[in-house]
Enzyme design. Sequence first.
Site: not given
Ligand SMILES: Cc1cc2nc3c(=O)[nH]c(=O)nc-3n(C[C@H](O)[C@H](O)[C@H](O)COP(=O)(O)O)c2cc1C
Length: 319
Positions: A103, A202
């Site tokens: 994070c 991811n």
């Molecule tokens: C609004 C938001 C909240 C997120 N909260 C978390 C979280 O609580 N824990 C975590 O490991 N990653 C969190 N992430 C990261 C996502 O799990 C993911 O790794 C990231 O969005 C990239 O993947 P994507 O491009 O498919 O969205 C968050 C991302 C977003 C956009």
Amino acid sequence: MSKDFWKNLPKPILALAPMDGYTDSAFRRICKTVNPEIIVFTEFTSADGLHHEAKKVQEKFRYHEEEKPIIAQIFGKDVKTFITAAKYCEAMGFAGIDLNMGCPAKKVVRSEHGIALRKKHDLAFRLISAVAENSALPVSVKTRLGWSDASDLIDFGKGAQNAGADLLTIHGRTYVQGYKNPADFNPIYELKKELAIPIIGNGGIISYDHGFSVLGNLDGFMIGQAAIGNPWVFIKNADISFEEKVPIIKKHTQYLIELKGEKIGTLEIRKQLLAYVKSIPFAATYRLKLVQVDSLDSIHRVLDEILLDYNKVEIKVLA
Ligand SMILES: Cc1cc2nc3c(=O)[nH]c(=O)nc-3n(C[C@H](O)[C@H](O)[C@H](O)COP(=O)(O)O)c2cc1C
């Protein structure tokens, strides 16, 4: 749940990314309604909060039987609180514990949680082994390529595996990149060649087919933002009409109200409703109504109005 949970899962693994403020129990249930095979994670939850039995924090771990097997994600930096949190996860019936080491939020990094642990490998490995040794549940770690590049990814991955991690999820962006830039999966493929444990990739995946196209030698892929307003991202050929979507959107609303009550549920569903109608060109005119909904009835009314318009447009196109 056995430590071999991740190893024994059919591959490729499809997972809904944990997203704070979005992937609560209601949304996770909806994604599992669309594709029951996906694995879901809770939003990140404070190990310190669980250790101190903070009610608000415990509430974040509420889930429904339909979500099983579900993985609990925790964050923090304290071995003692991680052990208590792990015991709590076990008692709650989770299938695994995921440690957040990715994070980038300012508040999280300032507290030396999340991605800050990539600057402190030794502490990160101590946290992993503490949870691995003190819990019967499998332990996974979710992290990014690195701080500003992927130069320590393989070292970190090997250390995490040696410390007892049963799976890694790697978001193909660095801390510095935040959520911008296309994700880079190449360092993740390289990491996979060096490790025995399964790895999920991811970052930036926008469809089921896209997930398969970037899978390479990995054991699965995880989708985050593209699932918001589009849980159908988890199925092949997801050409779903708005008419077919409406019952699912209503169900999502109902689940959220069941989870948080009508007042908070209707507030929190607003951003999700906007996401659901984003791809309908004329729906922009309904934005104001959607951000003002304050009851289950009012949500059904607006959705039915949009559907009526949608069908009129469809008929015109067909005529
Ligand atoms: C609004 C938001 C909240 C997120 N909260 C978390 C979280 O609580 N824990 C975590 O490991 N990653 C969190 N992430 C990261 C996502 O799990 C993911 O790794 C990231 O969005 C990239 O993947 P994507 O491009 O498919 O969205 C968050 C991302 C977003 C956009």
